[in-house]
Design a protein around this motif. Structure first.
Motif, PDB file in Angstrom:
ATOM      1  N   PRO A  11       0.806  -1.190   0.408  1.00 19.17           N
ATOM      2  CA  PRO A  11       0.168   0.058  -0.217  1.00 19.17           C
ATOM      3  C   PRO A  11       0.746   1.418   0.402  1.00 19.17           C
ATOM      4  CG  PRO A  11       0.133  -0.873   1.939  1.00 19.17           C
ATOM      5  CD  PRO A  11       1.072  -2.031   1.339  1.00 19.17           C
ATOM      6  N   ARG A  12      -0.245   2.176  -0.905  1.00 14.48           N
ATOM      7  CA  ARG A  12       1.422   3.365  -0.532  1.00 14.48           C
ATOM      8  C   ARG A  12       1.462   4.221   0.684  1.00 14.48           C
ATOM      9  NH1 ARG A  12      -3.362   3.957  -2.631  1.00 14.48           N
ATOM     10  NH2 ARG A  12      -4.827   6.216  -2.425  1.00 14.48           N
ATOM     11  N   PRO A  13       1.800   5.630   1.185  1.00 24.18           N
ATOM     12  CA  PRO A  13       1.634   5.779   2.406  1.00 24.18           C
ATOM     13  C   PRO A  13       0.860   6.510   2.303  1.00 24.18           C
ATOM     14  CG  PRO A  13       3.967   6.235   1.602  1.00 24.18           C
ATOM     15  CD  PRO A  13       3.047   5.546  -0.130  1.00 24.18           C
ATOM     16  N   HIS A  14      -0.051   6.967   3.701  1.00 21.51           N
ATOM     17  CA  HIS A  14      -1.137   7.901   3.805  1.00 21.51           C
ATOM     18  C   HIS A  14      -1.194   8.847   4.487  1.00 21.51           C
ATOM     19  CE1 HIS A  14      -3.309   3.950   2.698  1.00 21.51           C
ATOM     20  NE2 HIS A  14      -2.809   3.484   3.911  1.00 21.51           N
ATOM     21  N   ALA A  15      -1.436   9.897   3.359  1.00 18.69           N
ATOM     22  CA  ALA A  15      -0.986  11.413   4.262  1.00 18.69           C
ATOM     23  C   ALA A  15      -1.941  11.653   5.791  1.00 18.69           C
ATOM     24  CB  ALA A  15      -1.504  12.718   3.076  1.00 18.69           C
TER      25      ALA A  15
END
Length: 103
Positions: free
Chosen positions: A99-103
């Protein structure tokens, strides 16, 4: 009893998911729709309530996919984002995608 969100909240979340996260919608649909071997060509988030999110998915025919919130029932706006992110993370885990990082 299932919590129902205000129409304005639903519209804002759907607008965001369908304009900014089309690829995430597809990933969620591919991870949770059965049978998993059938290629899904499109997915649009069409609604949600306190128990889960709903997507319209296309794979030759159009159908509805309901995914329960991983953390259980919710009843406030901040929890919607948290649970959509959790559904995305769970979809990545099912598909073996980082998963991509969450802001």
């Amino acid at each position: 009893m299932t919590h129902t969100f205000d129409a304005d909240v639903i519209a804002a979340v759907l607008r965001h998911m369908n304009s900014d996260h089309h690829d995430d919608n597809l990933l969620i649909a591919r991870a949770f729709a059965a049978p998993s071997g059938t290629e899904i060509t499109d997915a649009v988030m069409t609604g949600f309530d306190g128990d889960g999110g709903v997507w319209q998915i296309s794979r030759g025919a159009v159908s509805e996919l309901r995914v329960p919130w991983p953390g259980g029932p919710i009843s406030d706006r901040p929890a919607v984002r948290r649970e959509v992110v959790a559904v995305y993370d769970a979809a990545c885990a099912r598909l073996g995608i980082e998963p991509r990082p969450h802001a």
